[in-house]
Design an enzyme around this catalytic site. Structure first.
Site, PDB file in Angstrom:
ATOM      1  CB  CYS A   1      17.188-102.935  18.916  1.00 15.63           C
ATOM      2  SG  CYS A   1      18.219-101.559  19.343  1.00 15.63           S
TER       3      CYS A   1
ATOM      4  CG  HIS B   1      13.042-101.817  18.850  1.00 13.19           C
ATOM      5  ND1 HIS B   1      13.298-101.705  20.192  1.00 13.19           N
ATOM      6  CD2 HIS B   1      14.001-101.097  18.218  1.00 13.19           C
ATOM      7  CE1 HIS B   1      14.367-100.946  20.371  1.00 13.19           C
ATOM      8  NE2 HIS B   1      14.813-100.557  19.189  1.00 13.19           N
TER       9      HIS B   1
ATOM     10  CG  ASN C   1      15.783 -97.609  21.349  1.00 12.45           C
ATOM     11  OD1 ASN C   1      15.735 -98.735  21.824  1.00 12.45           O
ATOM     12  ND2 ASN C   1      16.291 -97.347  20.155  1.00 12.45           N
TER      13      ASN C   1
HETATM   14  N1  ACO Z   1      18.094 -81.558  20.113  1.00 12.01           N
HETATM   15  C1  ACO Z   1      18.113 -80.523  19.254  1.00 12.01           C
HETATM   16  N2  ACO Z   1      18.663 -80.589  18.034  1.00 12.01           N
HETATM   17  C2  ACO Z   1      19.216 -81.772  17.665  1.00 12.01           C
HETATM   18  C3  ACO Z   1      19.235 -82.894  18.523  1.00 12.01           C
HETATM   19  C4  ACO Z   1      18.640 -82.760  19.798  1.00 12.01           C
HETATM   20  N3  ACO Z   1      18.596 -83.761  20.702  1.00 12.01           N
HETATM   21  N4  ACO Z   1      19.841 -83.915  17.893  1.00 12.01           N
HETATM   22  C5  ACO Z   1      20.200 -83.460  16.678  1.00 12.01           C
HETATM   23  N5  ACO Z   1      19.840 -82.176  16.548  1.00 12.01           N
HETATM   24  C6  ACO Z   1      20.032 -81.278  15.412  1.00 12.01           C
HETATM   25  C7  ACO Z   1      21.188 -81.697  14.537  1.00 12.01           C
HETATM   26  O1  ACO Z   1      22.402 -81.201  15.037  1.00 12.01           O
HETATM   27  C8  ACO Z   1      20.804 -81.063  13.222  1.00 12.01           C
HETATM   28  O2  ACO Z   1      21.139 -79.683  13.265  1.00 12.01           O
HETATM   29  P1  ACO Z   1      21.685 -78.947  11.951  1.00 12.01           P
HETATM   30  O3  ACO Z   1      20.565 -79.063  10.957  1.00 12.01           O
HETATM   31  O4  ACO Z   1      21.939 -77.580  12.470  1.00 12.01           O
HETATM   32  O5  ACO Z   1      22.904 -79.708  11.556  1.00 12.01           O
HETATM   33  C9  ACO Z   1      19.286 -81.146  13.204  1.00 12.01           C
HETATM   34  O6  ACO Z   1      18.884 -81.364  14.576  1.00 12.01           O
HETATM   35  C10 ACO Z   1      18.748 -82.273  12.369  1.00 12.01           C
HETATM   36  O7  ACO Z   1      19.470 -83.446  12.710  1.00 12.01           O
HETATM   37  P2  ACO Z   1      19.115 -84.836  12.074  1.00 12.01           P
HETATM   38  O8  ACO Z   1      20.020 -85.886  12.631  1.00 12.01           O
HETATM   39  O9  ACO Z   1      19.030 -84.677  10.596  1.00 12.01           O
HETATM   40  O10 ACO Z   1      17.662 -85.011  12.682  1.00 12.01           O
HETATM   41  P3  ACO Z   1      16.526 -85.996  12.249  1.00 12.01           P
HETATM   42  O11 ACO Z   1      15.338 -85.236  11.891  1.00 12.01           O
HETATM   43  O12 ACO Z   1      17.034 -87.052  11.320  1.00 12.01           O
HETATM   44  O13 ACO Z   1      16.197 -86.697  13.632  1.00 12.01           O
HETATM   45  C11 ACO Z   1      16.621 -88.757  14.777  1.00 12.01           C
HETATM   46  C12 ACO Z   1      17.193 -87.439  14.311  1.00 12.01           C
HETATM   47  C13 ACO Z   1      15.493 -88.495  15.768  1.00 12.01           C
HETATM   48  C14 ACO Z   1      17.727 -89.537  15.471  1.00 12.01           C
HETATM   49  C15 ACO Z   1      16.080 -89.519  13.550  1.00 12.01           C
HETATM   50  O14 ACO Z   1      17.052 -89.598  12.541  1.00 12.01           O
HETATM   51  C16 ACO Z   1      15.659 -90.876  13.901  1.00 12.01           C
HETATM   52  O15 ACO Z   1      14.667 -91.059  14.567  1.00 12.01           O
HETATM   53  N6  ACO Z   1      16.384 -91.929  13.422  1.00 12.01           N
HETATM   54  C17 ACO Z   1      16.105 -93.270  13.794  1.00 12.01           C
HETATM   55  C18 ACO Z   1      17.023 -93.560  14.872  1.00 12.01           C
HETATM   56  C19 ACO Z   1      16.542 -94.630  15.749  1.00 12.01           C
HETATM   57  O16 ACO Z   1      15.383 -94.789  16.010  1.00 12.01           O
HETATM   58  N7  ACO Z   1      17.522 -95.364  16.218  1.00 12.01           N
HETATM   59  C20 ACO Z   1      17.346 -96.372  17.076  1.00 12.01           C
HETATM   60  C21 ACO Z   1      16.979 -97.587  16.296  1.00 12.01           C
HETATM   61  S1  ACO Z   1      18.144 -98.763  16.327  1.00 12.01           S
HETATM   62  C22 ACO Z   1      18.175 -99.191  17.858  1.00 12.01           C
HETATM   63  O17 ACO Z   1      17.157 -99.241  18.475  1.00 12.01           O
HETATM   64  C23 ACO Z   1      19.482 -99.395  18.503  1.00 12.01           C
END
Ligand code: ACO
Length: 315
Positions: free
Chosen positions: A112, A242, A272
């Site tokens: 990225c 980004h 993204n």
């Molecule tokens: N829909 C519904 N529920 C979901 C989904 C979805 N799409 N995805 C995960 N969940 C659930 C999980 O299973 C989990 O359930 P559980 O509590 O029963 O186990 C719950 O939601 C919480 O999951 P987390 O992974 O802890 O969710 P979080 O609040 O951390 O959000 C996210 C996840 C959006 C990916 C967040 O961590 C984030 O934004 N991280 C940054 C990632 C990013 O931006 N990456 C790209 C940057 S690097 C690049 O660009 C290549």
């Protein structure tokens, strides 16, 4: 010598897929995805849409905006982690399609952060006399590397290619790249992985670890490049970050004590798009009349590797 961005272009696949569309086959919802990421749509490449076809459109638009003919382009760099080809490189494929007769062409993978790595590489090559005009592409066909049954990753990403034309000039009023900071820390690479192995090529991510890394690193690298270029925050018209996640950008703005209005976002419509996200947003801003000659912009990226970087650009 000044190295200025003189044209921008972008291309998104035709098919837009909404969060509601995904929720028909996946245990997810628009409310979950939008509230955690700011994403509502992503564009997904059809069988005829590749880096080369999208790159051709983005490149042609950028060259038209710049008023540059194919014969003038001496350097093409394609920043991509998902090119799909071992050889020819995506840069060579685009070169052939846009009719650039002779140029230095290669691909570069910094995930990225790829667009910023490519911008800095092109700038250095141009300052050393390799080319007077360059075309930089940033793009991904990420949909080929996603497990469409894994709701924790597939909802986050989309396909796109963006492009800019750079020109070297002695004109004191020309735009310029005033400074860039790039970095990587391979020891943290395991939190965001994807392989080219056809039997095991899905993207895996520890979302929370990437989130923590981004909200700490992005403000730090921006402060560093502002210091390096002796730029005061009041001089910055926009921070073009980004477009991974609106919450990461909110957190960065808060940490930097800068108003959110200075952080344009388009991930709601694109998701993204990795190396494409900065150039496609720049193109949208340039075509929408949001950027004027002389404006100072900070561009900042982060992602797989882990890699990160920031540039200060005078438009
Ligand atoms: N829909 C519904 N529920 C979901 C989904 C979805 N799409 N995805 C995960 N969940 C659930 C999980 O299973 C989990 O359930 P559980 O509590 O029963 O186990 C719950 O939601 C919480 O999951 P987390 O992974 O802890 O969710 P979080 O609040 O951390 O959000 C996210 C996840 C959006 C990916 C967040 O961590 C984030 O934004 N991280 C940054 C990632 C990013 O931006 N990456 C790209 C940057 S690097 C690049 O660009 C290549």
């Amino acid at each position: 010598m000044h190295i200025s961005i003189v044209g921008t272009g972008s291309a998104l696949p035709q098919k837009a897929v909404s969060n509601d569309d995904l929720s028909r086959t996946l245990d997810t919802s628009d409310a979950w995805i939008y509230s955690r990421t700011g994403i509502r749509y992503r564009h997904i490449a059809g069988p005829e849409e590749t880096f080369a076809t999208l790159g051709e459109k983005a490149a042609r638009d950028a060259m038209t905006a710049a008023g540059v003919r194919p014969e003038e382009v001496g350097l093409i760099i394609a920043a991509t982690a998902t090119a799909g080809n071992v050889t020819p490189s995506s840069a060579c494929l685009v070169q052939a399609r846009i009719g650039v007769p002779r140029a230095v062409c290669f691909d570069l993978n910094a995930a990225c952060s790829g667009f910023l790595y490519a911008l800095r590489t092109a700038e250095a090559l141009m300052r050393s006399g390799v080319a007077g005009t360059a075309l930089i592409l940033g793009g991904e066909i990420l949909s080929h590397f996603l497990d469409w049954n894994d709701r924790s990753t597939c909802v986050l990403f989309g396909d796109a290619v963006g492009a800019v034309v750079l020109r070297a000039s002695e004109d004191p009023d020309a735009g310029d790249i005033l400074g860039t900071v790039l970095a990587a820390d391979g020891s943290q690479g395991a939190c965001l992985t994807g392989r080219s192995d056809p039997d095991n090529h899905y993207l895996h991510m520890d979302g929370q670890q990437v989130f923590r890394f981004a909200v700490r690193t992005v403000p730090e690298v921006i402060e560093e490049v502002l210091r390096q270029t002796k730029t005061e925050k009041e001089q910055v018209r926009y921070y073009v970050l980004h477009q991974a996640n609106a919450r990461i950008i909110d957190a960065a703005a808060r940490r930097m004590q800068e108003p959110l209005e200075k952080f344009p976002m388009n991930m709601e419509r694109t998701a993204n798009t990795s190396a494409a996200s900065i150039p496609i947003l720049l193109d949208e801003m340039a075509r929408g009349g949001k950027i004027s000659r002389g404006d100072r912009l900070v561009l900042a990226g982060f992602g797989g590797g882990l890699t990160w970087g920031a540039s200060v650009v005078r438009w």
